[in-house]
Design a protein around this motif. Sequence first.
Motif, PDB file in Angstrom:
ATOM      1  N   UNK A 224       0.844  -1.202   0.000  1.00 52.79           N
ATOM      2  CA  UNK A 224       0.000   0.000   0.000  1.00 52.79           C
ATOM      3  C   UNK A 224       0.875   1.247   0.000  1.00 52.79           C
ATOM      4  N   UNK A 225       1.898   1.260   0.835  1.00 53.48           N
ATOM      5  CA  UNK A 225       2.813   2.415   0.911  1.00 53.48           C
ATOM      6  C   UNK A 225       3.482   2.673  -0.434  1.00 53.48           C
ATOM      7  N   UNK A 226       4.027   1.635  -1.024  1.00 56.72           N
ATOM      8  CA  UNK A 226       4.721   1.803  -2.306  1.00 56.72           C
ATOM      9  C   UNK A 226       3.757   2.155  -3.429  1.00 56.72           C
ATOM     10  N   UNK A 227       2.546   1.653  -3.335  1.00 54.15           N
ATOM     11  CA  UNK A 227       1.534   1.980  -4.331  1.00 54.15           C
ATOM     12  C   UNK A 227       1.144   3.449  -4.233  1.00 54.15           C
ATOM     13  N   UNK A 228       1.049   3.982  -3.008  1.00 54.16           N
ATOM     14  CA  UNK A 228       0.752   5.412  -2.844  1.00 54.16           C
ATOM     15  C   UNK A 228       1.829   6.259  -3.520  1.00 54.16           C
ATOM     16  N   UNK A 229       3.090   5.905  -3.318  1.00 57.22           N
ATOM     17  CA  UNK A 229       4.189   6.648  -3.962  1.00 57.22           C
ATOM     18  C   UNK A 229       4.057   6.591  -5.484  1.00 57.22           C
ATOM     19  N   UNK A 230       3.856   5.391  -5.988  1.00 57.77           N
ATOM     20  CA  UNK A 230       3.730   5.196  -7.436  1.00 57.77           C
ATOM     21  C   UNK A 230       2.532   5.972  -7.985  1.00 57.77           C
ATOM     22  N   UNK A 231       1.394   5.858  -7.336  1.00 61.33           N
ATOM     23  CA  UNK A 231       0.164   6.454  -7.857  1.00 61.33           C
ATOM     24  C   UNK A 231       0.224   7.979  -7.849  1.00 61.33           C
ATOM     25  N   UNK A 232       0.823   8.570  -6.827  1.00 60.38           N
ATOM     26  CA  UNK A 232       0.956  10.030  -6.807  1.00 60.38           C
ATOM     27  C   UNK A 232       1.914  10.478  -7.910  1.00 60.38           C
ATOM     28  N   UNK A 233       3.013   9.756  -8.096  1.00 57.52           N
ATOM     29  CA  UNK A 233       3.932  10.085  -9.196  1.00 57.52           C
ATOM     30  C   UNK A 233       3.208  10.004 -10.532  1.00 57.52           C
ATOM     31  N   UNK A 234       2.382   8.981 -10.685  1.00 55.29           N
ATOM     32  CA  UNK A 234       1.620   8.791 -11.913  1.00 55.29           C
ATOM     33  C   UNK A 234       0.640   9.952 -12.118  1.00 55.29           C
ATOM     34  N   UNK A 235      -0.040  10.362 -11.064  1.00 56.46           N
ATOM     35  CA  UNK A 235      -0.994  11.468 -11.162  1.00 56.46           C
ATOM     36  C   UNK A 235      -0.275  12.776 -11.486  1.00 56.46           C
ATOM     37  N   UNK A 236       0.840  13.032 -10.809  1.00 55.33           N
ATOM     38  CA  UNK A 236       1.600  14.253 -11.098  1.00 55.33           C
ATOM     39  C   UNK A 236       2.043  14.262 -12.558  1.00 55.33           C
ATOM     40  N   UNK A 237       2.455  13.121 -13.068  1.00 52.01           N
ATOM     41  CA  UNK A 237       2.852  13.021 -14.478  1.00 52.01           C
ATOM     42  C   UNK A 237       1.679  13.353 -15.403  1.00 52.01           C
ATOM     43  N   UNK A 238       0.501  12.817 -15.103  1.00 55.75           N
ATOM     44  CA  UNK A 238      -0.697  13.119 -15.904  1.00 55.75           C
ATOM     45  C   UNK A 238      -1.024  14.609 -15.857  1.00 55.75           C
ATOM     46  N   UNK A 239      -0.917  15.191 -14.666  1.00 56.65           N
ATOM     47  CA  UNK A 239      -1.237  16.608 -14.514  1.00 56.65           C
ATOM     48  C   UNK A 239      -0.197  17.492 -15.199  1.00 56.65           C
ATOM     49  N   UNK A 240       1.074  17.060 -15.190  1.00 54.72           N
ATOM     50  CA  UNK A 240       2.111  17.799 -15.916  1.00 54.72           C
ATOM     51  C   UNK A 240       1.805  17.800 -17.411  1.00 54.72           C
ATOM     52  N   UNK A 241       1.359  16.655 -17.927  1.00 55.46           N
ATOM     53  CA  UNK A 241       0.995  16.586 -19.349  1.00 55.46           C
ATOM     54  C   UNK A 241      -0.172  17.519 -19.659  1.00 55.46           C
ATOM     55  N   UNK A 242      -1.165  17.548 -18.759  1.00 57.40           N
ATOM     56  CA  UNK A 242      -2.300  18.459 -18.949  1.00 57.40           C
ATOM     57  C   UNK A 242      -1.821  19.908 -18.955  1.00 57.40           C
ATOM     58  N   UNK A 243      -0.887  20.245 -18.057  1.00 57.24           N
ATOM     59  CA  UNK A 243      -0.347  21.607 -17.991  1.00 57.24           C
ATOM     60  C   UNK A 243       0.408  21.958 -19.272  1.00 57.24           C
TER      61      UNK A 243
END
Length: 190
Positions: free
Chosen positions: A58-77
Motif C-alpha cells: 500500500x505504501x509503495x503503491x501510494x508513492x507510485x500512484x501520486x507520481x503517476x498522477x503528477x505526471x498526468x497533470x504535468x501533461x495536462x499543464x
Amino acid sequence: MPYPDGHKIKVRGRIIESAAKAFRTNGIRDISVPFIMKGAGLTHGGFYSHFENKEQLVSETCRYAISDTISLLQKAAEMAEGGPKIDAVIDFYLSSYHRDQTEMGCILPALSSEISRSSDEVRQVFSRELQRMIDFISDLAQIPKSTGSALISIMVGALVLARSVNDAKFSDSLLAAGKQQAKELVKTSR
C-alpha cells in the motif's frame, strides 16, 4: 536458468501497477493479495519475495500512484493553450473523463477515507505523498502552500462527490462547481 538482470524489479513494478489499478477502483480493504497478483499475471505465492506485507505494498503503491498522477497533470499543464497551466490541470482533474476512469485516476479521492484507518507507516507515506501533490499544485499555480492545500481539498472533494452520486447531471454540476471554485481560489490568491 537464472532470470535476466532487472527481472525482479520489473515484476515488482507490475505488482505495484496492478495494486494501483485495484486500489483506485475498489479501495484497499476489499482487494486481496491474490487478486493483485492475478492482475499482474502472477501467482500469489510470489508476493512475499517482493513485499513484507500488504501494508508495504500500500505504501509503495501510494508513492507510485501520486507520481503517476503528477505526471498526468504535468501533461495536462503542457497542453494548456493560452490560459494558465493550473486552469488546464483543474479542468483535467475535474473532468468527466477523470471521474469515470477510476482505475487510472488520482489515488487521493479513492483512498483518503481508508488511509485514515491505516497504520502509522501507511499514513506517514500517504501524508508525504499528499504534501508532494500540494507542492506540485502550489508551484504550478504560483500560490502559497496553504492555498495549494485548499485547492487540492476543493479538487479532491469535488471529485469524490461527483463519483458518489448516481445522477449524471448532478455529478457534472458538482465537477463544474468545483472547477469554478478552484479557479476562483487561484485567481484571488495571486
